[in-house]
Design a protein around this motif. Structure first.
Motif, PDB file in Angstrom:
ATOM      1  N   UNK A 135       0.825  -1.206   0.000  1.00  0.00           N
ATOM      2  CA  UNK A 135       0.000   0.000   0.000  1.00  0.00           C
ATOM      3  C   UNK A 135       0.860   1.255   0.000  1.00  0.00           C
ATOM      4  N   UNK A 136       1.875   1.279   0.860  1.00  0.00           N
ATOM      5  CA  UNK A 136       2.765   2.442   0.915  1.00  0.00           C
ATOM      6  C   UNK A 136       3.440   2.667  -0.434  1.00  0.00           C
ATOM      7  N   UNK A 137       3.919   1.613  -1.060  1.00  0.00           N
ATOM      8  CA  UNK A 137       4.642   1.751  -2.328  1.00  0.00           C
ATOM      9  C   UNK A 137       3.745   2.272  -3.442  1.00  0.00           C
ATOM     10  N   UNK A 138       2.567   1.685  -3.572  1.00  0.00           N
ATOM     11  CA  UNK A 138       1.662   2.120  -4.641  1.00  0.00           C
ATOM     12  C   UNK A 138       1.214   3.561  -4.432  1.00  0.00           C
ATOM     13  N   UNK A 139       0.763   3.875  -3.228  1.00  0.00           N
ATOM     14  CA  UNK A 139       0.266   5.228  -2.954  1.00  0.00           C
ATOM     15  C   UNK A 139       1.375   6.269  -3.033  1.00  0.00           C
ATOM     16  N   UNK A 140       2.537   5.944  -2.459  1.00  0.00           N
ATOM     17  CA  UNK A 140       3.632   6.902  -2.442  1.00  0.00           C
ATOM     18  C   UNK A 140       4.153   7.168  -3.852  1.00  0.00           C
ATOM     19  N   UNK A 141       4.298   6.122  -4.651  1.00  0.00           N
ATOM     20  CA  UNK A 141       4.803   6.294  -6.013  1.00  0.00           C
ATOM     21  C   UNK A 141       3.868   7.172  -6.839  1.00  0.00           C
ATOM     22  N   UNK A 142       2.575   6.898  -6.775  1.00  0.00           N
ATOM     23  CA  UNK A 142       1.617   7.662  -7.577  1.00  0.00           C
ATOM     24  C   UNK A 142       1.502   9.094  -7.080  1.00  0.00           C
ATOM     25  N   UNK A 143       1.451   9.284  -5.748  1.00  0.00           N
ATOM     26  CA  UNK A 143       1.345  10.635  -5.205  1.00  0.00           C
ATOM     27  C   UNK A 143       2.591  11.448  -5.521  1.00  0.00           C
ATOM     28  N   UNK A 144       3.771  10.816  -5.439  1.00  0.00           N
ATOM     29  CA  UNK A 144       5.017  11.521  -5.772  1.00  0.00           C
ATOM     30  C   UNK A 144       5.033  11.927  -7.236  1.00  0.00           C
ATOM     31  N   UNK A 145       4.515  11.071  -8.082  1.00  0.00           N
ATOM     32  CA  UNK A 145       4.461  11.387  -9.510  1.00  0.00           C
ATOM     33  C   UNK A 145       3.524  12.559  -9.778  1.00  0.00           C
ATOM     34  N   UNK A 146       2.375  12.572  -9.116  1.00  0.00           N
ATOM     35  CA  UNK A 146       1.397  13.641  -9.347  1.00  0.00           C
ATOM     36  C   UNK A 146       1.876  14.972  -8.792  1.00  0.00           C
ATOM     37  N   UNK A 147       2.554  14.952  -7.641  1.00  0.00           N
ATOM     38  CA  UNK A 147       3.000  16.201  -7.020  1.00  0.00           C
ATOM     39  C   UNK A 147       4.398  16.602  -7.464  1.00  0.00           C
ATOM     40  N   UNK A 148       5.052  15.755  -8.289  1.00  0.00           N
ATOM     41  CA  UNK A 148       6.423  15.965  -8.755  1.00  0.00           C
ATOM     42  C   UNK A 148       7.348  16.108  -7.540  1.00  0.00           C
ATOM     43  N   UNK A 149       7.347  15.065  -6.727  1.00  0.00           N
ATOM     44  CA  UNK A 149       8.152  15.046  -5.507  1.00  0.00           C
ATOM     45  C   UNK A 149       9.092  13.847  -5.553  1.00  0.00           C
ATOM     46  N   UNK A 150      10.365  14.095  -5.283  1.00  0.00           N
ATOM     47  CA  UNK A 150      11.342  13.007  -5.282  1.00  0.00           C
ATOM     48  C   UNK A 150      11.272  12.233  -3.975  1.00  0.00           C
ATOM     49  N   UNK A 151      11.343  10.900  -4.068  1.00  0.00           N
ATOM     50  CA  UNK A 151      11.305  10.023  -2.892  1.00  0.00           C
ATOM     51  C   UNK A 151      12.731   9.721  -2.464  1.00  0.00           C
ATOM     52  N   UNK A 152      13.030   9.695  -1.152  1.00  0.00           N
ATOM     53  CA  UNK A 152      14.387   9.378  -0.681  1.00  0.00           C
ATOM     54  C   UNK A 152      14.850   7.997  -1.173  1.00  0.00           C
ATOM     55  N   UNK A 153      16.159   7.775  -1.133  1.00  0.00           N
ATOM     56  CA  UNK A 153      16.780   6.612  -1.770  1.00  0.00           C
ATOM     57  C   UNK A 153      16.254   5.269  -1.250  1.00  0.00           C
ATOM     58  N   UNK A 154      16.269   5.063   0.094  1.00  0.00           N
ATOM     59  CA  UNK A 154      15.839   3.778   0.637  1.00  0.00           C
ATOM     60  C   UNK A 154      14.365   3.523   0.363  1.00  0.00           C
ATOM     61  N   UNK A 155      13.551   4.588   0.469  1.00  0.00           N
ATOM     62  CA  UNK A 155      12.132   4.455   0.174  1.00  0.00           C
ATOM     63  C   UNK A 155      11.930   4.109  -1.298  1.00  0.00           C
TER      64      UNK A 155
END
Length: 950
Positions: free
Chosen positions: A173-193
């Motif tokens: 759940x975290x991976x799917x939601x975080x990836x899509x939300x980061x893409x929509x908001x144009x936000x880079x995710x930290x390396x380990x995440x």
């Protein structure tokens, strides 16, 4: 079913059963349930779940899932639904629990709670960015939330996955939601995440159902999550509020956000969905009336003049903002971080918590407040905030607050019906609790500690009030564990004394065995350990060192005692062996804990015997059960129904279980009083409990076990208590009589002392447990209320006229009767009166039980009688038909919920609306030939007793 990797579940025989269950997911934003699709793909139920593409109209993100299950045996269908993202995710994962997505099977409740916390946090924080309009989604507020959440994931990844050593729903759940939300908001995710997200999203089973989700690598100008001196970032495991909530088993979502110094900043930094609210918090101090923590909805107006009136503060009121030093001293928190949760730090209980009635209105679904730090918030449903305060022993004052506009216009506060203007000269009545009253305005004799709930209006809250205010228990900081205060422990000691005397007549001796049991011994009897596995608490470390093998804390003692039985029993001359031990037991309940009734640690007696023949063992079972019947009926004055348990309900690993079942009229529920088990030879074979008989042949011993717990105290309270507190049956009352002098100018304590002490001696010489209450700091009225609340059967009042006439006034707690009696021979007179009270209390309880005991032979009458709080006796096709027993449970739940207009109930509820078998009573009504089972329609072989049970 086998788990082939951390990412996929391979199905064999379970696949054909999936066709019997269909699921449909409906949502306001179809694109936002991709994570649920991923879970369904991993679990392997994609073919039996439909994700609707038609959006449901809603002002905020909404999702629900309807489930239809077909019973292949009866052909009937059962439909239920779950609402909310987390509930849907849980239901999907638990369709195949062996996959371990909601926590590994051996991971325990803690692992499940961690998974649920991550899923809830991700859905609460990320779905706003997921569903926001395209022209809004790149605003700083959404970027900040996504960035903060990404940082929290980064910090939590001490290993490959978020929870445990294998992938769980938290990772997916975290991976799917975080990836899509980061893409929509144009936000880079930290390396380990990013590594976690890529690992999850590259899995073929997920790609097959969701398509390829691209992880954002584009840098954006994102405000960094703020850090403060007291913040613990997004890892809240050490946060004191979070720890308290977890210990209390209260569901919550705690999340990081931008530092917010004022409520206006908080609202801007953390926009909430409809039905959710932040709190505005103010801490006042008044020299005369004390300190007040006031927590309201952000739009509510806090007017100190109106507040003083609403709180009924007498005399001059001067509420002023308290300094931060005082706030730190009393609540352990700084000004901008205060909230209702911080009241738990007020150890002296000298701060009154005042809550806005609007926080608990029907349209409020969640309350967000700071967990002692203003760069994080904790979201609770309103009922759980009340539960938190109750567990903390905090009695909040809940009053209405209006908005500035409403107050300026002179309107009634929001969420309260408009008040009509009072006639001139009359004061408007109010239901607001009177707190912090001046001594001069207090009613004479009032303790200010009276019960706040009536038994017939809110039974659960009444029970909570009674056990605390009568000084039976105090709450502890580990959920499900309670402190037994002297009043309740004395009750337990009296039970012990009576029971020890009775088992001694049966040749049973007391002993004590260790608290711990090795894993090998516990798991030796398969059915036995499976019956207790979810409740076993394990010791895994000694200091900082991991134990080579975990050690269990006893849930029961069969596997602890029986290796010793094997050593001691060699010949028929060693039999029978009859032992009893008084001890504590730990069973890590998942259901809502309730003091005395359902706790994680409780006290009990457990008897264990070994015999040469089945007949001797069976006789022991019945002798022990009859002792339990007598303990309830003769000592506690509680009527019970003795009988056999069905195969489904019998003791795990045993041959046959007998029980005594009690009935609580106040809640309309039954409760298992005590059980006595015929274990057969099962444990004897497992633990080699063999003996040589008189012919020199080796035989296996026949065994029994039987137990009685502190639950009996809770049953007694519920059956006999009233709106003034406990009503104690005399035989179990720690004090049977209390002497209260009515001191005045006409009779001082010095005048009363010799007279009252002479009465006290007479009572004690007659074998009555009595006390002379000569405390001069309390007036007689206070003492009356105090001892009534504690349930003392008799109160002896001594006033000036009594002294003069050589008499005393006797007041009976049970029925309120008052009579004057000579002090000559008073001890003998009251000894007889106590026995009369004991018998009358049993008769009253039995009449209340019998009024709710009905016979039903047609299913259409079954649930309606449950709804009338009845115990239902029905024809039954036999104790071995577990499938039909389960059918009745499911069908009664379905029909009861439909009758109440409710959609479902939590799996962990301790008070289900479903019926269960209580026992097959020993005393059977006549069963006419040709009578059919109420469920299966097969020929009935007995009558079985059903009810809703604790």
């Amino acid at each position: 079913l086998e788990v082939s990797s951390p990412f996929t579940c391979v199905h064999s025989s379970i696949e054909r059963n999936m066709a019997l269950v269909t699921r449909t997911v409906n949502t306001s934003h179809p694109s936002a349930v991709t994570a649920l699709k991923a879970l369904a793909g991993i679990v392997g139920i994609s073919d039996s779940i439909t994700f609707s593409t038609d959006a449901v109209t809603s002002s905020s993100f909404a999702v629900d899932m309807s489930v239809t299950a077909k019973n292949s045996f009866s052909g009937t269908e059962t439909t239920y639904s779950v609402s909310g993202f987390t509930a849907c995710a849980r239901a999907i994962c638990k369709a195949v629990p062996e996959c371990g997505l909601w926590g590994q099977i051996d991971g325990g409740a803690g692992q499940e709670a961690n998974v649920e916390s991550w899923v809830e946090t991700a859905s609460s924080l990320i779905t706003p960015a997921y569903v926001a309009a395209d022209d809004k989604v790149k605003d700083d507020v959404y970027k900040s939330q996504v960035a903060a959440f990404g940082e929290s994931v980064e910090k939590a990844l001490s290993s490959t996955f978020l929870v445990g050593d294998n992938v769980t729903a938290a990772d997916i759940v975290v991976s799917v939601l975080l990836a899509t939300a980061a893409s929509r908001t144009v936000t880079k995710i930290p390396a380990a995440a990013t590594k976690l997200v890529e690992t999850i999203l590259d899995n073929s089973a997920i790609v097959e159902v969701t398509g390829k989700i691209i992880v954002s690598s584009e840098e954006a100008d994102v405000p960094a999550p703020a850090e403060t001196e007291t913040s613990t970032g997004a890892d809240f495991s050490m946060n004191e509020i979070v720890k308290k909530l977890n210990e209390m088993s209260i569901a919550h979502t705690t999340y990081a956000h931008k530092l917010s110094m004022k409520v206006e900043e908080l609202i801007a930094n953390v926009p909430l969905s409809a039905g959710e609210t932040h709190t505005k918090n103010v801490f006042f101090k008044d020299k005369k009336h004390g300190m007040f923590l006031v927590c309201v909805k952000p739009e509510s107006d806090v007017n100190t003049k109106a507040l003083g009136k609403a709180l009924n503060l007498a005399g001059k009121v001067n509420l002023r903002l308290a300094s931060e030093d005082i706030m730190m001293e009393k609540l352990g928190v700084k000004t901008a971080s205060v909230g209702p949760l911080s009241i738990i730090n007020n150890a002296e209980k000298d701060v009154t918590l005042v809550l806005d009635e609007g926080l608990f209105s029907a349209d409020v679904k969640k309350i967000h407040s700071h967990p002692l730090t203003n760069d994080a918030s904790t979201a609770l449903v309103p009922a759980d905030l009340k539960k938190y305060l109750e567990n903390a022993g905090v009695e909040a004052v809940i009053i209405p607050f209006g908005t500035k506009d409403e107050n300026a216009a002179g309107k009634a506060p929001a969420n309260r019906p408009p008040q009509t203007k009072s006639p001139k000269g009359q004061q408007q009545k109010t239901d607001v609790p009177k707190k912090n009253k001046d001594k001069k305005t207090s009613k004479k004799g009032e303790t200010l500690l009276a019960l706040q709930w009536k038994k017939d209006e809110n039974f659960a809250m009444w029970y909570s009030d009674v056990i605390v205010l009568s000084e039976l228990i105090s709450y502890y900081d580990i959920s499900g564990c309670y402190i037994l205060r002297p009043w309740s422990y004395k009750i337990w000691e009296l039970i012990q004394t009576w029971f020890n005397g009775e088992i001694e007549k049966l040749g049973v001796e007391n002993a004590y065995f260790p608290l711990f049991v090795s894993q090998d011994r516990l798991e030796k009897e398969k059915d036995h350990v499976e019956g207790f596995a979810p409740e076993v608490a394990w010791v895994t470390k000694s200091g900082d060192t991991e134990l080579a093998k975990p050690i269990a804390i006893r849930p029961t003692s069969e596997t602890i005692m029986y290796p010793a039985f094997s050593d001691w029993i060699k010949s028929h001359r060693d039999l029978p062996l009859k032992l009893n031990q008084w001890s504590n037991v730990v069973r890590w309940e998942f259901k809502d804990p309730t003091p005395f009734l359902r706790s994680r640690e409780f006290l009990w007696q457990e008897g264990h015997t070994a015999h040469a023949t089945y007949e001797e063992a069976d006789a022991m079972v019945m002798e022990a059960l009859d002792l339990y019947r007598r303990a309830y009926e003769e000592v506690l004055a509680v009527p019970v129904v003795p009988g056999y348990k069905t195969e489904k309900e019998k003791f795990a690993g045993g041959h046959q279980t007998t029980t005594v079942e009690a009935y609580i009229a106040g809640s309309g529920r039954a409760i298992q009083g005590a059980t006595s088990h015929n274990l057969g030879q099962n444990f004897g074979k497992m633990f080699n409990i063999n003996f040589q008989d008189e012919n020199g042949k080796s035989q296996v011993a026949w065994q029994t076990s039987w137990g009685f717990t502190t639950r009996a105290i809770g049953v007694m309270i519920m059956v006999h208590g009233d709106d003034r507190g406990l009503v104690m049956p005399p035989r179990i009352a720690p004090l049977q009589a209390v002497i209260v002098p009515i001191v005045s100018k006409q009779m001082t304590y010095e005048d009363a002392k010799p007279y009252c002490e002479a009465i006290l001696k007479d009572l004690k010489d007659s074998g009555i447990r009595a006390k002379y209450d000569d405390r001069n700091i309390y007036n007689p009225g206070w003492k009356y209320n105090h001892w009534e609340q504690k349930g003392v059967p008799l109160r002896i009042e001594v006033g000036p006229r009594d002294l003069e006439n050589k008499q005393a006034r006797i007041v009976t707690r049970y029925n309120g009767e008052k009579e004057d009696s000579s002090v000559d021979g008073l001890g003998s007179l009251l000894k007889e009166k106590l026995e009369t009270i004991q018998a009358a209390m049993f008769t009253k309880a039995k009449e209340a039980r019998d009024q709710h005991l009905v016979q039903v032979t047609d299913w259409k009458d079954f649930v309606p009688n449950l709804e009338l709080n009845n115990l239902v006796l029905t024809p039954w096709c036999g104790a071995e038909h577990q499938d039909w027993e389960e059918w009745v449970k499911d069908k009664s739940r379905e029909e009861s919920l439909a009758a109440r207009g409710e959609e479902g109930e939590e799996d962990t509820t301790a008070t289900s609306v479903a019926a269960k078998t209580l026992c097959i009573p020993f005393k059977q009504p006549e069963l006419p030939e040709g009578t059919k089972c109420i469920a299966s329609g097969m020929p009935a072989t007995c009558w079985v007793l059903w009810g809703r049970s604790y």
